[in-house]
Scaffold this active site. Structure first.
Site, PDB file in Angstrom:
ATOM      1  N   ASP A 227     -16.117 -12.856  26.133  1.00 42.63           N
ATOM      2  CA  ASP A 227     -15.477 -12.169  25.012  1.00 42.63           C
ATOM      3  C   ASP A 227     -15.510 -10.671  25.298  1.00 42.63           C
ATOM      4  O   ASP A 227     -16.270  -9.919  24.681  1.00 42.63           O
ATOM      5  CB  ASP A 227     -16.241 -12.507  23.721  1.00 42.63           C
TER       6      ASP A 227
ATOM      7  N   GLN B  82     -16.996 -10.198  13.415  1.00 46.04           N
ATOM      8  CA  GLN B  82     -15.613 -10.425  13.027  1.00 46.04           C
ATOM      9  C   GLN B  82     -15.382  -9.955  11.597  1.00 46.04           C
ATOM     10  O   GLN B  82     -16.134 -10.309  10.688  1.00 46.04           O
ATOM     11  CB  GLN B  82     -15.259 -11.913  13.152  1.00 46.04           C
TER      12      GLN B  82
ATOM     13  N   CYS C 226      -8.702  -9.791  22.260  1.00 46.40           N
ATOM     14  CA  CYS C 226      -8.096  -9.132  21.094  1.00 46.40           C
ATOM     15  C   CYS C 226      -6.944  -8.232  21.498  1.00 46.40           C
ATOM     16  O   CYS C 226      -6.393  -7.526  20.648  1.00 46.40           O
ATOM     17  CB  CYS C 226      -9.151  -8.345  20.320  1.00 46.40           C
TER      18      CYS C 226
ATOM     19  N   CYS D 259       0.841  -1.198   0.000  1.00 49.13           N
ATOM     20  CA  CYS D 259       0.000   0.000   0.000  1.00 49.13           C
ATOM     21  C   CYS D 259       0.876   1.247   0.000  1.00 49.13           C
ATOM     22  O   CYS D 259       1.803   1.356   0.808  1.00 49.13           O
ATOM     23  CB  CYS D 259      -0.919   0.009   1.223  1.00 49.13           C
TER      24      CYS D 259
END
Length: 400
Positions: free
Chosen positions: A331, A232, A358, A77
């Site tokens: 979670d 997700q 995460c 990129c």
């Protein structure tokens, strides 16, 4: 009276040390620590200081590579460079090297914050590290052009496309003009349908394309969810996480199970299959829209009950009285579950606790809190659910 050191703008040749949590590597110069982006461990680079508040550390970008790592590649990129987009951290590393860097971060956080020596392997979810992101949030500049934020900045970086985004979803959106200062959510759902929503502060969202309700497929079920809500973003992540969570939870038939921070009930559906019609699954979720979506999606599973509210409050309420779960799945948001929630879960003596995380640092803090309650880390799997970035998804199993 002392004068604070300010190296902002200074260029320094450095030998780069280990990767650190947050998408940068650590280097040292004149008894100060520099967190250097766009570098790799072992490299010699010229780093330009981008932020210095006068403390023991400052932030910098590698603007010249004097001695490159064998793992270095050309970023795919054009804005994944110093002074460019802040979304991707590791485009300058091979996919294998990216996973190794992330594994090192998880290991280091577990050692530093939980006192655990644990070998970590980060598993790829697909062969292609590009074209995976199905949900993208764009910022809009003062001229109405959509783009991505710069690193640690509100500055909007103009782009023509994004190589990690699902192919073809952004160009038309980027050509349009939007209300200055707004945000634009672009979602390609599981059926391939596009949803584009413009968000303006203190106003109702405007659905520029699509209905705002996305169809997703995971765990052998169809889901109707908020196109701008949580799901997700890697198309392979939801199914993989459901599979691992179900394996780790292993809830007994007829038992009670909890799904905390449960969203629309993605993991609750798997738990419901394990406990069967004679068991029960309680989902605790603070988002009213997610609860509504979950109730509709799981209407065929009467053993699943949704309780709206904050987990830390619901666990101490009468809603959970008399429940002794066999398995608990949690979670939590990026900050982790925290001591109060971990204590409340452990007080119910579940046989197994499955934790999805995460953020490696938050996971490690929760690991330490579980250990203080007599629960040990029994298994850990880590997944590269966000290639090219420093983010990672981990699933941990705790047993007493």
């Amino acid at each position: 009276m002392t004068t604070k050191t300010d190296w902002t703008g200074r260029r320094i040749e450095l030998e780069v040390g280990a990767v650190a949590h947050g998408g940068h590597c650590v280097a040292r110069h004149d008894n100060r620590v520099l967190f250097v982006r766009h570098a790799l461990p072992g490299e010699v680079v010229v780093a330009q200081v981008t932020e210095d508040k006068g403390g023991s550390f400052c932030r910098a970008d590698a603007v010249e590579v004097v001695r490159p790592s064998d793992d270095r590649v050309e970023p795919p990129c054009p804005v994944a460079v110093p002074g460019g987009c802040g979304g991707c951290d590791f485009q300058h590393a091979t996919p294998a090297a990216q996973r190794a860097l992330k594994a090192s971060v998880v290991q280091e956080q577990l050692k530093r914050l939980a006192g655990l020596d644990w070998d970590v392997e980060v598993e790829a979810l697909s062969d292609d590290p590009l074209g995976w992101r199905t949900r993208v949030r764009l910022a809009v500049d003062r001229d109405g052009r959509a783009g991505l934020r710069g690193q640690r900045s509100h500055r909007v970086i103009p782009i023509d496309d994004c190589p990690i985004a699902s192919p073809g979803v952004l160009p038309d959106v980027l050509e349009q003009r939007w209300k200055p200062g707004s945000e634009v959510q672009v979602t390609r759902d599981g059926d391939g349908d596009l949803h584009v929503t413009e968000w303006v502060r203190n106003q109702r969202p405007r659905f520029a394309v699509g209905s705002g309700t996305a169809t997703e497929h995971a765990g052998g079920r169809d889901w109707r969810v908020d196109a701008s809500g949580f799901w997700q973003v890697h198309p392979a992540a939801a199914d993989k996480l459901v599979s691992v969570v179900a394996e780790f939870a292993d809830a007994a038939p007829g038992a009670t199970a909890w799904d905390l921070y449960g969203g629309v009930g993605l993991f609750a559906a798997a738990l419901a299959e394990q406990v069967g019609p004679s068991g029960s699954v309680t989902v605790v979720e603070s988002s009213a829209r997610a609860v509504d979506s979950g109730r509709r999606s799981l209407a065929d599973l009467p053993q699943v009950r949704f309780v709206p509210g904050l987990v830390e409050k619901v666990l101490g309420s009468s809603e959970m009285d008399g429940q002794w779960p066999d398995a608990v799945v949690l979670d939590p948001p990026r900050k982790g579950a925290g001591r109060a929630v971990v204590d409340a879960v452990c007080d119910r003596s579940p046989r197994r606790v499955v934790h999805i995380a995460c953020d490696p640092a938050a996971l490690a803090r929760d690991v330490a809190d579980f250990a203080a309650n007599g629960y040990r880390l029994a298994a850990l799997r880590s997944f590269d659910a966000f290639p090219m970035t420093h983010h990672i998804e981990c699933v941990a199993l705790f047993t007493d």
